[in-house]
Write a protein that holds these residues in place. Structure first.
Motif, PDB file in Angstrom:
ATOM      1  N   GLY A   9       0.825  -1.195   0.000  1.00  0.00           N
ATOM      2  CA  GLY A   9       0.000   0.000   0.000  1.00  0.00           C
ATOM      3  C   GLY A   9       0.857   1.241   0.000  1.00  0.00           C
ATOM      4  N   TRP A  10       0.211   2.323   0.371  1.00  0.00           N
ATOM      5  CA  TRP A  10       0.884   3.626   0.422  1.00  0.00           C
ATOM      6  C   TRP A  10       1.070   4.025   1.864  1.00  0.00           C
ATOM      7  CZ3 TRP A  10      -0.510   8.224   2.634  1.00  0.00           C
ATOM      8  CH2 TRP A  10       0.235   9.346   2.261  1.00  0.00           C
ATOM      9  N   VAL A  11       2.264   4.541   2.180  1.00  0.00           N
ATOM     10  CA  VAL A  11       2.548   4.961   3.538  1.00  0.00           C
ATOM     11  C   VAL A  11       3.535   6.123   3.502  1.00  0.00           C
ATOM     12  CG1 VAL A  11       4.449   3.324   3.823  1.00  0.00           C
ATOM     13  CG2 VAL A  11       3.194   4.114   5.845  1.00  0.00           C
ATOM     14  N   LEU A  17       4.471  -1.085   7.451  1.00  0.00           N
ATOM     15  CA  LEU A  17       3.565  -1.977   6.742  1.00  0.00           C
ATOM     16  C   LEU A  17       3.962  -3.406   7.068  1.00  0.00           C
ATOM     17  CD1 LEU A  17       3.280  -0.493   3.123  1.00  0.00           C
ATOM     18  CD2 LEU A  17       1.443  -0.637   4.812  1.00  0.00           C
ATOM     19  N   ARG A  18       2.996  -4.293   6.998  1.00  0.00           N
ATOM     20  CA  ARG A  18       3.280  -5.708   7.171  1.00  0.00           C
ATOM     21  C   ARG A  18       2.796  -6.460   5.939  1.00  0.00           C
ATOM     22  NH1 ARG A  18       0.429 -10.234  10.974  1.00  0.00           N
ATOM     23  NH2 ARG A  18       2.277 -11.438  11.571  1.00  0.00           N
ATOM     24  N   PHE A  67      13.420  -4.101   8.863  1.00  0.00           N
ATOM     25  CA  PHE A  67      12.522  -5.145   8.365  1.00  0.00           C
ATOM     26  C   PHE A  67      12.778  -6.445   9.105  1.00  0.00           C
ATOM     27  CE2 PHE A  67      11.911  -3.463   3.719  1.00  0.00           C
ATOM     28  CZ  PHE A  67      11.592  -2.212   4.231  1.00  0.00           C
ATOM     29  N   THR A  68      11.704  -7.195   9.352  1.00  0.00           N
ATOM     30  CA  THR A  68      11.811  -8.490  10.013  1.00  0.00           C
ATOM     31  C   THR A  68      10.985  -9.525   9.262  1.00  0.00           C
ATOM     32  OG1 THR A  68      12.056  -7.422  12.171  1.00  0.00           O
ATOM     33  CG2 THR A  68      11.474  -9.757  12.158  1.00  0.00           C
ATOM     34  N   GLN A  81       7.617  -7.702   8.214  1.00  0.00           N
ATOM     35  CA  GLN A  81       7.276  -6.498   8.966  1.00  0.00           C
ATOM     36  C   GLN A  81       8.256  -5.412   8.577  1.00  0.00           C
ATOM     37  OE1 GLN A  81       4.688  -5.855  11.199  1.00  0.00           O
ATOM     38  NE2 GLN A  81       5.446  -3.756  11.055  1.00  0.00           N
ATOM     39  N   MET A  82       7.739  -4.298   8.075  1.00  0.00           N
ATOM     40  CA  MET A  82       8.582  -3.214   7.588  1.00  0.00           C
ATOM     41  C   MET A  82       8.320  -1.970   8.425  1.00  0.00           C
ATOM     42  SD  MET A  82       8.233  -3.802   3.465  1.00  0.00           S
ATOM     43  CE  MET A  82       6.524  -3.274   3.425  1.00  0.00           C
TER      44      MET A  82
END
Length: 125
Positions: A9-11, A17-18, A67-68, A81-82
Motif C-alpha cells: 500500500g501507500w505509507v 507496513l506488514r 525489516f523483520t 514487517q517493515m
C-alpha cells in the motif's frame, strides 16, 4: 507451491507496513522463503530470507534493523514487517519459495523456484 502476497500500500516515510505471503501446498514447511523487491528501472533485489523452521533469518544491509521476516508453518504464511520505511523502499515486493537440499537461508533469486505475483509498496517523503 503457489504464493500470494498482500499487504502492500501507500505509507508516509517513517511508517510501517506488514506484508503477508500465503502459500498453498503440503511442502511449505520444508521450504526456505524469501522476500525480494523491484523498483522501477532497477533489477530485482534481495530483501530478507528465512529457513524452513524460522530459526535462521538474513536481511539485506539496506533493511537490516528495520525489516523483520517471520513465518507460521501451521498456517502456511510468511511475513515481512517493515518499519521506519523510506522512500527508497518503494518497489513491488515478491515472496519466493524454494525446496533446498540443505537447510539454510538463500539470498540469490536464482535459488528460488516459486514466485508470487508481487504487491506494491509506495513510501512518500
Amino acid at each position: 507451491v503457489q504464493l500470494q502476497a498482500c499487504g502492500g500500500g501507500w505509507v508516509q516515510a517513517g511508517g510501517s507496513l506488514r506484508l503477508s505471503c500465503a502459500a498453498s501446498g503440503r511442502t511449505f514447511s520444508s521450504c526456505a522463503m524469501g522476500w525480494f523487491r523491484q523498483a522501477p528501472g532497477k533489477e530485482r533485489e534481495f530483501v530478507a530470507a528465512i529457513n524452513w523452521s524460522g530459526g535462521s533469518t538474513y536481511s539485506a544491509h539496506s533493511v537490516k534493523g528495520r525489516f523483520t521476516i517471520s513465518r507460521d508453518n501451521a498456517n502456511n504464511m510468511v511475513y515481512l514487517q517493515m518499519n521506519s520505511l523510506k522512500p527508497e523502499d518503494t518497489a513491488v515486493y515478491y515472496c519466493a519459495a524454494t525446496q533446498p537440499f540443505q537447510s539454510g537461508v538463500y539470498y540469490y533469486s536464482r535459488d528460488y523456484s516459486y514466485w508470487g505475483p508481487g504487491t506494491q509498496v509506495t513510501v512518500s517523503s
